[in-house]
Design an enzyme around this catalytic site. Sequence first.
Site, short mmCIF file in Angstrom:
data_model
loop_
_atom_site.label_atom_id
_atom_site.label_comp_id
_atom_site.label_asym_id
_atom_site.label_seq_id
_atom_site.Cartn_x
_atom_site.Cartn_y
_atom_site.Cartn_z
N PHE A 125 0.87 -1.18 0.00
CA PHE A 125 0.00 0.00 0.00
C PHE A 125 0.90 1.23 0.00
O PHE A 125 2.07 1.14 0.34
CB PHE A 125 -0.88 0.00 1.25
CG PHE A 125 -2.36 0.06 0.96
CD1 PHE A 125 -2.96 -0.87 0.14
CD2 PHE A 125 -3.15 1.05 1.52
CE1 PHE A 125 -4.33 -0.82 -0.11
CE2 PHE A 125 -4.52 1.11 1.28
CZ PHE A 125 -5.11 0.18 0.45
N GLN A 239 -7.78 14.66 4.65
CA GLN A 239 -7.16 13.83 3.61
C GLN A 239 -8.03 13.72 2.37
O GLN A 239 -9.22 13.41 2.45
CB GLN A 239 -6.91 12.42 4.14
CG GLN A 239 -6.31 11.49 3.08
CD GLN A 239 -5.74 10.22 3.67
OE1 GLN A 239 -6.48 9.31 4.04
NE2 GLN A 239 -4.44 10.15 3.79
N HIS A 241 -8.25 11.46 -0.79
CA HIS A 241 -7.76 10.19 -1.34
C HIS A 241 -7.53 10.42 -2.83
O HIS A 241 -8.37 11.04 -3.50
CB HIS A 241 -8.82 9.11 -1.10
CG HIS A 241 -8.35 7.72 -1.36
ND1 HIS A 241 -8.09 7.26 -2.62
CD2 HIS A 241 -8.10 6.69 -0.52
CE1 HIS A 241 -7.71 5.99 -2.54
NE2 HIS A 241 -7.70 5.63 -1.28
N LEU A 255 -15.21 5.74 -3.43
CA LEU A 255 -13.82 5.29 -3.30
C LEU A 255 -13.42 4.22 -4.31
O LEU A 255 -14.15 3.27 -4.55
CB LEU A 255 -13.59 4.75 -1.88
CG LEU A 255 -12.15 4.36 -1.55
CD1 LEU A 255 -11.24 5.56 -1.59
CD2 LEU A 255 -12.08 3.67 -0.20
N GLU A 258 -7.12 1.97 -2.73
CA GLU A 258 -5.70 2.06 -3.00
C GLU A 258 -5.14 0.68 -3.36
O GLU A 258 -4.08 0.55 -3.96
CB GLU A 258 -5.00 2.59 -1.73
CG GLU A 258 -3.57 3.00 -1.93
CD GLU A 258 -3.07 3.85 -0.75
OE1 GLU A 258 -3.86 4.63 -0.19
OE2 GLU A 258 -1.89 3.73 -0.42
N ARG A 289 -0.61 9.35 0.13
CA ARG A 289 -1.86 9.82 -0.48
C ARG A 289 -1.81 11.31 -0.80
O ARG A 289 -2.33 11.75 -1.83
CB ARG A 289 -3.04 9.53 0.45
CG ARG A 289 -3.38 8.06 0.45
CD ARG A 289 -4.48 7.74 1.43
NE ARG A 289 -4.89 6.36 1.24
CZ ARG A 289 -5.77 5.73 2.01
NH1 ARG A 289 -6.32 6.36 3.02
NH2 ARG A 289 -6.09 4.48 1.77
N HIS A 354 -11.61 12.03 1.99
CA HIS A 354 -11.63 10.66 2.47
C HIS A 354 -11.56 10.53 3.98
O HIS A 354 -12.15 9.62 4.57
CB HIS A 354 -10.47 9.91 1.84
CG HIS A 354 -10.47 8.45 2.08
ND1 HIS A 354 -11.55 7.65 1.77
CD2 HIS A 354 -9.54 7.61 2.62
CE1 HIS A 354 -11.27 6.38 2.09
NE2 HIS A 354 -10.07 6.35 2.62
N ARG A 389 -2.57 10.59 6.71
CA ARG A 389 -2.75 9.22 7.19
C ARG A 389 -2.32 8.22 6.13
O ARG A 389 -2.61 8.40 4.95
CB ARG A 389 -4.23 8.97 7.53
CG ARG A 389 -4.50 7.55 7.97
CD ARG A 389 -5.92 7.34 8.42
NE ARG A 389 -6.90 7.39 7.34
CZ ARG A 389 -7.15 6.38 6.50
NH1 ARG A 389 -6.47 5.25 6.58
NH2 ARG A 389 -8.07 6.50 5.57
#
Lengths: 588, 282
Positions: A125, A239, A241, A255, A258, A289, A354, A389
């Site tokens: 990730f 955040q 995304h 979404l 990821e 991100r 996100h 994050r």
Amino acid sequence: MSTQVATLESHTFDVLVIGSGGAGLRAAVQASVPGVSVGIIGKSLLGKAHTVMAEGGVAASFGNVDRWDGWETHFYDTMRSGHFINDYRIAEKFAHEATERVLELEEWGAVFDRTPDGKIMQRPFGAHSFRRLAHIGDRTGMELLRTLQYKAISQDIEIFQEVTVTKLLKDEAGRIAGALAYYRATGDFVLFRAKAVVLATGGWGKLYKVTSNSWESTGDGGALAYRAGAEMMDMEMVQFHPTGMVWPPGVRGLLVTEGVRGEGGLLYNSEGERFMLQYDPERKELSSRDVVARSIFKEVQAGRGTPHGGAWLDITHKGPEFIKRKLPGMYEQYLTLADVDITKEKFEVAPTCHYTMGGVRAEAETCATNIPGLFAAGEVACGLHGANRLGGNSLADLLVFGRRAGEGALAYARDVAEASSVNAQEIETEMARVMAPFSVSHGENPFEIHEELQDIMSAHAGIVRSGPDLEKGLAKLQALTDRATNMAVSGSRVYNPGWHAVFDVQSMLALAELIFRGALARQESRGAHWRTDYPDELPEMGQWNFVQSIDEGVQAVPVPQMPKELSRLFERGMAPGAWTKQQEGKEN
Amino acid sequence: MNTAPEAPREAHHQEWISLRIMRGTTKERQKVVSYQAPYSPGMVVLDAVRWVQEHQQPDLAVRWNCKAAHCGSCGTEINGRPRLLCKTRVDELGQAPITVAPMKAFPLIKDLVSDVSWNYAVVKTIPPFKAKVKAPFTMYPEDAERIQEFHKCIECFLCQDTCHVLREHQQFGKYYGPRSMVLIASLEMHPMDEGDRLPLLDGNAGLAMCNVTGCCTNVCPQGIRITENAIIPLKERVADRYYDPLKKWISNRREKRRQDQDHRNVGTRDNNHHDDPSIGAY
């Protein structure tokens, strides 16, 4: 005491948990021991919380596929991606305990994807040094929530579904005393009294128009705590995304995990260039991100966007069998909602709101807040993620700190002889406030206020910010907040979404202002917070967290300094595990 | 409230879609009310219902959360068929008005919102997962895959809504319904679980009430093969233990051969036999 208050339905618990997502359920499970009464309140039905939307996985450094991984490297990645304004004490506990918490889930019935030798499978990730995310295809959050849901059901926990809390109650000494709420189905009020309260209500992604968040993420808990006097930290950190759906319009923001990039998906601009090679040659598509989202945004700004203003994401080279097995939800989502077969063609993605890194300031050991008896865990709390994050860290966060908050609340409740007394007058005033929108004629439609709020936030406090623009946005917000004092609803109290929306909007308006004030205070660019008038990350700004409270306004508070044994982990300029791997390579 | 707001006169037929939404708080007195919502490409029925709610009828009750078919909150009946509002595309329903009604099997709260609390009450009686050993488990991909199908369930309760035992015959006291069977199957087939739910299946959960018409499988938005992969294997397990002397004899023989050292163990599990033999109609 008036008859209205005297006849109110009332429940008393040792520990009351507000929020029935992952963090709340984990806290309730922890606090529920023999002789201790625990209640948990959810705004939705049980098992529908936003946790269910988490897709890619839960980060825990088992080292099942990359044996060099360990807690030090997870800690290193978390601090580095948070741009070092995270609370190191929180990040350290987190990195230490994530593996234990995931194994606990396995023991409670969660079924993770497996390695060929029968262990929990881990996938790569963004900005994780190793393959670290334990996962279940692309529906990890659902598995996690379901496991905790049934664990909670099997324990002696009283569960309240579809209940909205409108106010946290304190006693004269300032200690938590409970909460006033109403049942959404009937509109009837209900009073909760408790020795300790755990707040686990999630974030406020619904402040933005393009968002991956479900309707619930309206920041109720953050606003409840703020109004009760809690300290709110890093509120400017929101955040985005990198990959949300773009087209058709109805699904904009939904979404795209990821995991697509984790499993090998590549990003291209309209000219067919793999632009991440340029923005982050080392980590490429699997950069953090904030970096990937900004890169896509910049490509679109430069006129190299896709037809609907995004980037292309392509995973076709992995083949249909692989894609359908590893990313079944994504395959289905694009096929049914966008008529796109991702096994055969590339697809459009663009940044989407996100996660909210900021929130109620909580202490590392027990998640205690500055209000005695109030604890906070999960997205509503602040401290772990800093300025950005890492993917997979939120699921691990809610397990680690859900448990710690439950433990903390339990210990606190055991020290208290009985629940604090509540003030009848205060309750009466609050009930009148909650009922007021029914008496307003020709008032504002809460749904329209929400839409205008989203426009303001997206235009002035989104992925790109500047001082003058933030000032303008704040002025608009204040005007909107004035108008919102006159929201009106019609119909009865029975399951009335317009009425429910009034309180969602009030919460969001309160938190929106904190985002603006935090963003104005942080005169630099750091992680998710990007200001064109201060484009660089400034070392002197990195020493501060911005803490806001209803009494004190915005205050700069020093970021806790790591002790030597932790700061040494950063001296090599590479992750501890990566260094070990490199050394082994040299020896061979 | 029962009069339909008119669409702007200049609106082109294809730019507006017609909805017929059930309104009201009691089943007997629910009325169909017509609304119009603007069409946009790729929109789902939830978009249309929400548009009406946000712009015309803020008190229109509809339950939804994620709008991504992950949470299972928005189960209703669209043109008479149990479906998720968020996963049903408007453009696949043709030009005729779209009728949206609450799930019929359950008590009504208001408009499109049903009282689904029964579903939560019954699962409380199902013995939870009980691990044989401490984690980490050694479990292979093929062990995981079989039960992962059941873990895909989003608890939308559309299968419960469509199950004729519950829907037509309202046998809520006698059968837990397909969702509960999927949950029980996921636990029973977990290789690391040592709980025993066969007495419950044969007793209060009322597995025998299901006569495998497969209606639940047909409406499952997650594509779980409820009848084939959950209910039938559970029926076989119950039959093996309680009702089939030949199979029981064979399995006992196999057990006997494997555990040659202790003949007396065979068949002792029959001691916890079901409490209500009248339900078992195998």
